[in-house]
Design a protein around this motif. Structure first.
Motif, PDB file in Angstrom:
ATOM      1  N   ASN A  65       0.838  -1.207   0.000  1.00 44.06           N
ATOM      2  CA  ASN A  65       0.000   0.000   0.000  1.00 44.06           C
ATOM      3  C   ASN A  65       0.868   1.251   0.000  1.00 44.06           C
ATOM      4  O   ASN A  65       0.589   2.220  -0.714  1.00 44.06           O
ATOM      5  CB  ASN A  65      -0.917   0.020   1.223  1.00 44.06           C
ATOM      6  CG  ASN A  65      -2.226  -0.696   0.998  1.00 44.06           C
ATOM      7  OD1 ASN A  65      -3.248  -0.091   0.711  1.00 44.06           O
ATOM      8  ND2 ASN A  65      -2.210  -2.017   1.127  1.00 44.06           N
ATOM      9  N   SER A 143      -8.998  -3.643   6.877  1.00 48.47           N
ATOM     10  CA  SER A 143      -9.828  -2.525   7.354  1.00 48.47           C
ATOM     11  C   SER A 143      -8.967  -1.339   7.764  1.00 48.47           C
ATOM     12  O   SER A 143      -9.322  -0.178   7.511  1.00 48.47           O
ATOM     13  CB  SER A 143     -10.688  -2.975   8.534  1.00 48.47           C
ATOM     14  OG  SER A 143     -11.572  -4.013   8.168  1.00 48.47           O
ATOM     15  N   ALA A 146      -7.772   0.308   4.535  1.00 47.65           N
ATOM     16  CA  ALA A 146      -8.889   1.014   3.906  1.00 47.65           C
ATOM     17  C   ALA A 146      -9.228   2.287   4.677  1.00 47.65           C
ATOM     18  O   ALA A 146      -9.501   3.340   4.080  1.00 47.65           O
ATOM     19  CB  ALA A 146     -10.108   0.098   3.826  1.00 47.65           C
ATOM     20  N   TRP A 149      -6.779   5.099   3.775  1.00 47.39           N
ATOM     21  CA  TRP A 149      -7.081   5.720   2.490  1.00 47.39           C
ATOM     22  C   TRP A 149      -8.326   6.603   2.573  1.00 47.39           C
ATOM     23  O   TRP A 149      -8.344   7.718   2.023  1.00 47.39           O
ATOM     24  CB  TRP A 149      -7.275   4.652   1.414  1.00 47.39           C
ATOM     25  CG  TRP A 149      -6.002   4.018   0.955  1.00 47.39           C
ATOM     26  CD1 TRP A 149      -5.442   2.861   1.401  1.00 47.39           C
ATOM     27  CD2 TRP A 149      -5.110   4.524  -0.053  1.00 47.39           C
ATOM     28  NE1 TRP A 149      -4.267   2.604   0.744  1.00 47.39           N
ATOM     29  CE2 TRP A 149      -4.038   3.610  -0.163  1.00 47.39           C
ATOM     30  CE3 TRP A 149      -5.128   5.652  -0.875  1.00 47.39           C
ATOM     31  CZ2 TRP A 149      -2.984   3.795  -1.053  1.00 47.39           C
ATOM     32  CZ3 TRP A 149      -4.082   5.835  -1.762  1.00 47.39           C
ATOM     33  CH2 TRP A 149      -3.024   4.918  -1.844  1.00 47.39           C
TER      34      TRP A 149
END
Length: 311
Positions: A65, A143, A146, A149
């Motif tokens: 990521n 999670s 996410a 982001w």
């Protein structure tokens, strides 16, 4: 009247190193080479993390990521930055400036949160090894990523919308390489107090809080490592988080040096942006994303030994 004033500025001029033509050729080659290294290095990290089943762990998921984030962050500004060296046209449209500002804000805020999530992963691995698989389950770490982001995106939408709705009715020359929000706000002919307040709040949430979280995590990590009886055990435990700690120091250290150091003043009392300030900004925007994959690949045995399986 505000709408008329705002519509009068349809583009911004990015000065960059326009006042130092003797440096432009050198920096063009340097930045181009570094950008290619960023794309190659971070791309390899992503491919290896996805294709090698041994690296399907929370740490390497966060790392992939981070690599994707670095590619997006640099790609939002470097191509335009490089093209400005090849042409006399050093402008960016009003909407293009907003897009660049949005991506820069989103990637920066996301990286701050993501680095704190990586610190928590190292805390769980070293301080709670028996419960690590439960704490950092696939649902948990996906999670967390996410959430990083989403938080960065929401903050960026807020800051960018507040900045771009301001009227710009005078100077449209940005003394910077990119549409850096502080440089853009200086050009507005309206009150920017709301922008300043929102940025201060965002800095607390996305800078101060993650730094404190990382600091506390490493206090517990260091305390746990010191309790390990063998020197070899201490070395192995510390090696699992040394790469992350190095990236954190470079990332936050550069930000602090950029924004915390006093600005030079000229005789009229206005801020004078020096070449050194621009070089520091370049370091933050280009060198740091380039170093991340190098640091992780050099300091992590798993990455160095992982074969790259091409689909």
């Amino acid at each position: 009247m505000e709408k008329t004033n705002q519509s009068s500025v349809t583009e911004f001029v990015l000065l960059g190193l326009s006042g130092y033509p003797e440096l432009e050729a050198i920096y063009f080659v340097m930045v181009l080479c570094m950008y290619l290294v960023i794309l190659l290095g971070n791309g390899i990290i992503i491919i290896v993390s996805v294709c090698d089943s041994h690296l399907h762990t929370p740490m390497y998921f966060f790392l992939s990521n981070l690599s994707f984030l670095d590619i997006c962050y640099t790609s939002s500004s470097i191509p335009l930055f490089l093209s400005s060296f090849l042409t006399s046209q050093k402008t960016i449209s009003f909407s293009g400036c907003g897009v660049q500002m949005f991506l820069s804000f989103a990637m920066g805020a996301t990286e701050c949160v993501l680095l704190s999530m990586m610190a928590f992963d190292r805390y769980a691995a070293i301080c709670n090894p028996l419960r690590y698989s439960v704490i950092m389950s696939k649902t948990s770490y996906m999670s967390m990523a996410a959430g990083s982001w989403i938080a960065g995106g929401v903050n960026s939408v807020l800051q960018t919308s507040l900045a771009m709705r301001l009227p710009f009715c005078g100077d449209n020359v940005i003394n910077h390489f990119t549409c850096e929000i502080l440089a853009v706000l200086k050009l507005s002919c309206a009150d920017i107090s709301i922008n300043v307040i929102s940025m201060v709040i965002a800095n607390v949430i996305f800078f101060v809080v993650p730094v404190l979280f990382i600091f506390v995590s490493y206090v517990f990590i260091l305390s746990t490592i010191l309790k390990i009886p063998s020197a070899e055990g201490k070395r192995k435990a510390f090696s699992t988080c040394s790469a992350h700690l190095t990236v954190v120091i470079i990332f936050y250290g550069t930000i602090l040096f950029m924004y915390a150091k006093p600005k030079a003043k000229d005789f009229s009392g206005t801020d004078k942006v020096q070449v050194t300030d621009k070089i520091i900004s370049l370091f933050y925007g280009v060198v740091t994303p380039m170093l991340n994959p190098l640091i992780y690949s050099l300091r992590n045995k798993d990455v160095k030994e992982a074969p790259v399986y091409m689909p």
